[in-house]
Write an enzyme that holds these catalytic residues in place. Structure first.
Site, short mmCIF file in Angstrom:
data_model
loop_
_atom_site.label_atom_id
_atom_site.label_comp_id
_atom_site.label_asym_id
_atom_site.label_seq_id
_atom_site.Cartn_x
_atom_site.Cartn_y
_atom_site.Cartn_z
N LYS A 110 0.83 -1.21 0.00
CA LYS A 110 0.00 0.00 0.00
C LYS A 110 0.86 1.25 0.00
O LYS A 110 0.38 2.36 -0.26
CB LYS A 110 -0.95 -0.01 1.20
CG LYS A 110 -2.11 -0.96 0.99
CD LYS A 110 -3.20 -0.81 2.03
CE LYS A 110 -4.37 -1.73 1.69
NZ LYS A 110 -5.29 -1.89 2.83
N HIS A 158 -2.40 -12.87 -0.86
CA HIS A 158 -3.29 -12.81 0.30
C HIS A 158 -4.71 -12.34 -0.04
O HIS A 158 -5.55 -12.25 0.85
CB HIS A 158 -2.67 -11.97 1.44
CG HIS A 158 -2.75 -10.48 1.25
ND1 HIS A 158 -1.82 -9.76 0.55
CD2 HIS A 158 -3.65 -9.57 1.71
CE1 HIS A 158 -2.13 -8.47 0.58
NE2 HIS A 158 -3.25 -8.33 1.28
N HIS A 159 -4.96 -12.06 -1.35
CA HIS A 159 -6.35 -11.72 -1.73
C HIS A 159 -6.93 -12.71 -2.72
O HIS A 159 -7.96 -12.43 -3.35
CB HIS A 159 -6.41 -10.30 -2.29
CG HIS A 159 -6.38 -9.23 -1.22
ND1 HIS A 159 -7.42 -9.02 -0.35
CD2 HIS A 159 -5.42 -8.34 -0.88
CE1 HIS A 159 -7.12 -8.04 0.49
NE2 HIS A 159 -5.88 -7.61 0.19
FE LIG Z 1 -5.09 -6.01 5.03
FE LIG Z 2 -4.49 -6.56 1.51
#
Ligand SMILES: [Fe+2]
Ligand SMILES: [Fe+2]
Length: 383
Positions: free
Chosen positions: A237, A286-287
Site C-alpha cells: 500500500k 493474500h487476496h
Molecule cells: Fe489487510
Molecule cells: Fe491486503
C-alpha cells in the site's frame, strides 16, 4: 632395653619383640651394619607402647611370652597400626599356633629359630619392600582420589560454563529475532499510518493469523512465518496513492484497480530481501479466493495452489477489518463476523482456516479481537 628410640637415622624401622634378652642382643648385632633403625622390646605391652610413639614398618615377635602371646600381640598391632608388616620369629614347638595366624591373614611371614643370618636379613629387607609397596599403593590411591575430585570439580565447572555460554548464545539469538521482528513491525506500522483508520491493522492481522496457525497445530517456524507475512501483507500500500487508501467513500473502478495492485507491489518490495524469500508469495496471494473465482487477485489461484499462510491471513484480514471502525461504519459485532466467515467458507475462505478461526472466536469470544494486544511472537510460540 638398649633401644635407639627417637634416633630415626634411617627411613626404615623394625621392632623385635622377645622375652629372651640374649636373642634381642643377637638381633641388634645382626642388623648393626644394615641401614635401618632397630628397636627392641622384651615385653608385649612395651612393644605396643613403642609402636604408639615411633613409626615402624615391620614388627617381628616371638610367640611364647609371659604376658601376651606373639599372636595376640600381632592382633593388637594389626588393630592399632594396620600398615605395619607383622612377622613371627619362633621355635618349632610353636609353629602350629603361628601357622594358624598366618592362615587367618594376621602374619606376613614366619621365621623359625634358630635362624639363618642371611636369610633373616633378606626376609626383613623383603618386609620393608612389602611395606614400601603398600605405602606407595596407598599414596597412589590417595593421589587418584584427589585427582578424581579435581576432575569432578573441573567437570562441574565446565558443565556450568557450557550452560552459561549456551544461554548467552540463545539470549543473543532471541535478541536478534526480536530486533528483526521489531524492524518489520516498524515498516508495517509506517504503511498503516497512511490511513488513520487502519492503524495497528497489520500487527493485529499478524497476531490473529499466528493464533490460527497455532490452533491448526503448525510448528514454531510456520507460525513465525505466518506472523511476519501478516505484518507485511499490506506493505504494498506504500505504492498506492494516499488519497485512494484514505478515501472515505466508495472507490470507483479505477481506484479499486489501483488498490488491488498492493499485493503485487508488496511482493516486489520484499523480493530483494533474502530472509523474507518465503514470505513473498504469502504477501502476493493474500487476496486470492479459495474457489479461484475472478474476485480473487492477482493470479486467481485456487485451493491448495494458494500458499497456506495467505489463506490464513485472508480470514484474519477480513475479521480485523470487520471488527474495526471505518469512516462509513462502526466496528461490526462478533455474530456478524461469525456469520460472514461461515457464509464465505469454501468460496472466499479455505474451510480449514475458517473453521480454525471460528473455533478460536468461540473459545475466546470478544477477548480474541481485543485491540492493542501486547504480543511477543517468541514468547507466544515458546509458551
Ligand atoms: Fe489487510
Ligand atoms: Fe491486503
Amino acid at each position: 632395653m638398649n633401644n635407639r628410640q627417637g634416633l630415626m637415622r634411617f627411613e626404615h624401622t623394625v621392632l623385635f619383640v622377645d622375652d629372651e634378652v640374649n636373642i634381642l642382643k643377637a638381633l641388634q648385632r645382626l642388623f648393626r651394619q644394615e641401614s635401618m633403625n632397630v628397636l627392641t622390646a622384651s615385653r608385649a605391652p612395651e612393644a605396643l607402647e613403642i609402636l604408639d610413639k615411633t613409626p615402624a614398618q615391620v614388627v617381628v615377635t616371638d610367640q611364647r611370652m609371659p604376658e601376651m602371646s606373639g599372636v595376640d600381640l600381632l592382633s593388637s598391632v594389626r588393630e592399632r597400626h594396620p600398615d605395619i608388616v607383622r612377622m613371627m620369629l619362633t621355635g618349632y614347638t610353636e609353629i602350629n599356633m603361628a601357622v594358624d595366624a598366618i592362615n587367618r591373614g594376621e602374619i606376613y611371614r614366619l621365621i623359625t629359630k634358630p635362624w639363618n643370618d642371611d636369610e633373616l636379613r633378606a626376609t626383613i629387607r623383603q618386609a620393608f619392600d612389602h611395606a614400601d609397596l603398600k605405602n606407595e599403593i596407598k599414596r597412589l590411591e590417595q593421589v587418584t582420589r584427589e585427582q578424581n575430585f579435581k576432575l569432578q570439580d573441573l567437570n562441574r565447572n565446565l558443565e556450568g560454563e557450557v550452560r552459561d555460554r549456551t544461554k548467552q548464545v540463545a539470549d543473543k539469538h532471541h535478541e536478534l529475532r526480536l530486533a528483526y521482528v521489531q524492524t518489520i513491525r516498524a515498516l508495517s506500522a509506517a504503511v498503516d499510518a497512511k490511513d488513520a483508520y487502519t492503524r495497528g491493522h497489520a500487527e493485529r492481522v499478524g497476531v490473529y493469523a499466528s493464533k490460527v496457525a497455532r490452533e491448526m497445530g503448525f510448528d514454531k517456524e510456520f507460525i513465525e512465518r505466518v506472523y511476519i507475512a501478516g505484518l507485511l501483507h499490506d506493505v504494498g500500500k506504500i505504492g498506492v496513492r494516499d488519497f485512494v487508501i484514505a478515501k472515505p467513500d466508495r472507490l470507483d473502478p479505477d481506484e479499486y484497480e489501483e488498490i488491488k495492485q498492493h499485493s503485487e507491489i508488496g511482493a516486489r518490495i520484499l523480493e530483494p530481501v533474502d530472509f523474507l524469500a518465503d514470505v513473498v508469495p504469502c504477501v502476493r496471494h493474500h487476496h486470492e479466493w479459495y474457489d479461484g473465482c475472478e474476485r480473487g487477485y492477482p493470479d486467481r489461484l485456487k485451493g491448495d495452489m494458494i500458499p497456506l499462510p495467505s489463506r490464513i491471513i485472508l480470514v484474519a484480514d477480513t475479521v480485523e477489518a470487520m471488527t474495526s471502525d471505518r469512516p462509513y461504519r462502526e466496528a461490526l459485532p462478533l455474530e456478524v463476523v461469525v456469520a460472514e466467515i461461515q457464509k464465505y467458507s469454501g468460496t472466499q475462505f479455505d474451510p480449514m482456516c475458517a473453521n480454525a478461526f471460528l473455533r478460536l472466536l468461540e473459545a475466546e469470544g470478544e477477548a480474541f479481537i481485543k485491540k492493542n494486544q501486547k504480543f511477543d511472537i517468541y514468547e507466544f510460540i515458546e509458551g
